[in-house]
Motif scaffolding. Structure first.
Motif, PDB file in Angstrom:
ATOM      1  N   SER A   1      10.821 -11.035  -4.528  1.00 26.73           N
ATOM      2  CA  SER A   1       9.648 -10.630  -3.780  1.00 26.73           C
ATOM      3  C   SER A   1       9.733  -9.155  -3.448  1.00 26.73           C
ATOM      4  N   PRO A   2       8.584  -8.454  -3.365  1.00 24.78           N
ATOM      5  CA  PRO A   2       8.604  -7.061  -2.960  1.00 24.78           C
ATOM      6  C   PRO A   2       9.202  -6.939  -1.576  1.00 24.78           C
ATOM      7  N   ALA A   3       9.988  -5.887  -1.384  1.00 18.08           N
ATOM      8  CA  ALA A   3      10.582  -5.682  -0.071  1.00 18.08           C
ATOM      9  C   ALA A   3      10.891  -4.218   0.111  1.00 18.08           C
ATOM     10  N   GLY A   4      10.746  -3.741   1.333  1.00 16.85           N
ATOM     11  CA  GLY A   4      11.151  -2.392   1.674  1.00 16.85           C
ATOM     12  C   GLY A   4      10.097  -1.363   1.344  1.00 16.85           C
ATOM     13  N   ASP A   5      10.214  -0.189   1.971  1.00 11.25           N
ATOM     14  CA  ASP A   5       9.323   0.925   1.727  1.00 11.25           C
ATOM     15  C   ASP A   5       9.929   1.825   0.663  1.00 11.25           C
ATOM     16  N   ASP A   6       9.126   2.773   0.199  1.00 10.04           N
ATOM     17  CA  ASP A   6       9.603   3.741  -0.769  1.00 10.04           C
ATOM     18  C   ASP A   6      10.774   4.490  -0.158  1.00 10.04           C
ATOM     19  N   PRO A   7      11.979   4.384  -0.735  1.00  9.53           N
ATOM     20  CA  PRO A   7      13.136   5.029  -0.135  1.00  9.53           C
ATOM     21  C   PRO A   7      13.227   6.518  -0.403  1.00  9.53           C
TER      22      PRO A   7
ATOM     23  N   ALA B   1      20.209   4.630   0.749  1.00  4.29           N
ATOM     24  CA  ALA B   1      18.878   4.192   1.169  1.00  4.29           C
ATOM     25  C   ALA B   1      18.521   2.960   0.351  1.00  4.29           C
ATOM     26  N   ALA B   2      18.070   1.913   1.025  1.00  7.55           N
ATOM     27  CA  ALA B   2      17.790   0.649   0.346  1.00  7.55           C
ATOM     28  C   ALA B   2      16.680   0.828  -0.687  1.00  7.55           C
ATOM     29  N   PRO B   3      16.836   0.224  -1.862  1.00  4.95           N
ATOM     30  CA  PRO B   3      15.777   0.317  -2.869  1.00  4.95           C
ATOM     31  C   PRO B   3      14.636  -0.640  -2.542  1.00  4.95           C
ATOM     32  N   THR B   4      13.486  -0.354  -3.086  1.00  5.89           N
ATOM     33  CA  THR B   4      12.396  -1.320  -3.050  1.00  5.89           C
ATOM     34  C   THR B   4      12.712  -2.415  -4.061  1.00  5.89           C
ATOM     35  N   ILE B   5      12.622  -3.665  -3.625  1.00 11.19           N
ATOM     36  CA  ILE B   5      12.948  -4.772  -4.515  1.00 11.19           C
ATOM     37  C   ILE B   5      11.698  -5.173  -5.309  1.00 11.19           C
ATOM     38  N   ILE B   6      11.863  -5.177  -6.632  1.00  7.29           N
ATOM     39  CA  ILE B   6      10.763  -5.457  -7.558  1.00  7.29           C
ATOM     40  C   ILE B   6      10.948  -6.854  -8.139  1.00  7.29           C
TER      41      ILE B   6
END
Length: 332
Positions: free
Chosen positions: A24-30, A104-109
């Motif tokens: 699932s998508p997660a996180g903001d643009d790091p 910085a956490a990546p955005t999960i694709i």
């Protein structure tokens, strides 16, 4: 040898025995990855199934979509701004052997059906899809966003080898020498294990799994079989003779519960996928396999089964450290 019962959380194995993963998508643009500079091996040309891809300069915003591509980029010193979590690790989407490498956490694709809009929003200047389906439509859509390193020449779905993955990603990231160093680490670790156990050479082995729907075994070219072969084992010929089922993307075969005798070999290594480990270790038909009855089986789960499956350099090294002693005990 059988491990204690527990859920094999964190192991979502794509396209194996009809089990599909979807993160699932997660996180903001790091933001841009920090310190993405390389040794200056540019422009770099990487040969792929879809033709040569030229990377003109050190990428600053890498999106890693293929199975294990993010861990490989991290091992080469590059932090993807977006990544796919194929094995359901959560968090940064990498195994414990790669934890702490992101600042910085990546955005999960998503995995099998990624959001192309989400990828485009990350403004990548390089996309890694090296161990993936090899689907042309997927590649075309990704390449319209940014230069995309797809599967290797002559490659097939999810059968990119660890060495191919490292070399292609290392070339794209301007780190070919570091890539060779990583491959040498793995080669050396396998050589050490083989030297310590010369009696394993030529013994047959089965790499097996079970989901809630079916039993299955892995075929030649899959990471689990290659792992055992590099320890000196030969693939169980009864499994090698089977034709991969259509839903497996070419690297596994379904085996009915009534034919678990096909698993019989000098060694059987198995792991559960989203079921309790006891669904394997306490199954009467499993226990009736001669190798299992003799104690020549290793059933793994959790982090170890993920490391055994992921096929990245840090994952392989973690798996070797932990599974070799189990195999030695099983075959003692």
């Amino acid at each position: 040898m059988r491990t204690p019962a527990r859920w094999s959380l964190g192991l979502l194995l794509v396209a194996t025995l009809s089990l599909a993963a979807c993160s699932s998508p997660a996180g903001d643009d790091p933001g841009p990855s920090p310190d993405q500079s390389s040794g200056g091996a540019y422009p770099a040309v990487v040969e792929t199934k879809f033709g040569p891809v030229t990377v003109q300069s050190a990428p600053q915003r890498v999106v890693a979509l293929g199975w294990g591509d993010a861990e490989t980029a991290l091992a080469l010193g590059v932090q993807p701004v977006g990544a796919s979590d194929w094995l359901g690790f959560g968090g940064d989407g990498v195994g414990p052997w790669s934890q702490g490498l992101y600042s910085a956490a990546p955005t999960i694709i998503g995995t099998m059906e990624p959001s192309f809009e989400q990828i485009a929003a990350l403004r990548p200047d390089l996309i890694l899809d090296v161990r993936s389906s090899g689907d042309e439509e997927r590649h075309t859509r990704l390449a319209a966003i940014a230069p995309t390193i797809g599967v290797p020449v002559g490659g097939d779905a999810y059968l990119t080898s660890s060495d191919q993955q490292v070399r292609m990603i290392a070339a794209a990231l301007g780190q070919p020498e570091l890539g060779e160093d990583l491959i040498e680490q793995v080669d050396s670790a396998f050589q050490t294990a083989r030297s310590a156990h010369p009696d394993w050479a030529g013994l047959t082995a089965t790499a097996a799994t079970r989901t809630s729907e079916a039993w299955g075994a892995y075929v030649a070219g899959s990471d689990r079989v290659i792992f055992l072969e590099r320890l000196g084992f030969a693939q169980n010929p009864a499994i090698a003779a089977l034709k991969p089922n259509e839903g497996s993307l070419g690297f596994s075969v379904d085996v009915s519960a009534e034919r678990l005798d096909l698993f019989d070999a000098d060694l059987v290594v198995a792991f559960p996928i989203w079921i309790p480990t006891t669904d394997i270790t306490e199954d009467p038909q499993w226990l009736a396999i001669p190798a299992v009855a003799a104690g020549h089986d290793v059933v793994i789960d959790g982090d170890l089964s993920s490391a055994y499956s992921v096929g990245t350099v840090p994952g392989i090294l973690y798996a070797l450290d932990n599974i070799v002693p189990l195999i030695a005990t099983a075959l003692a």
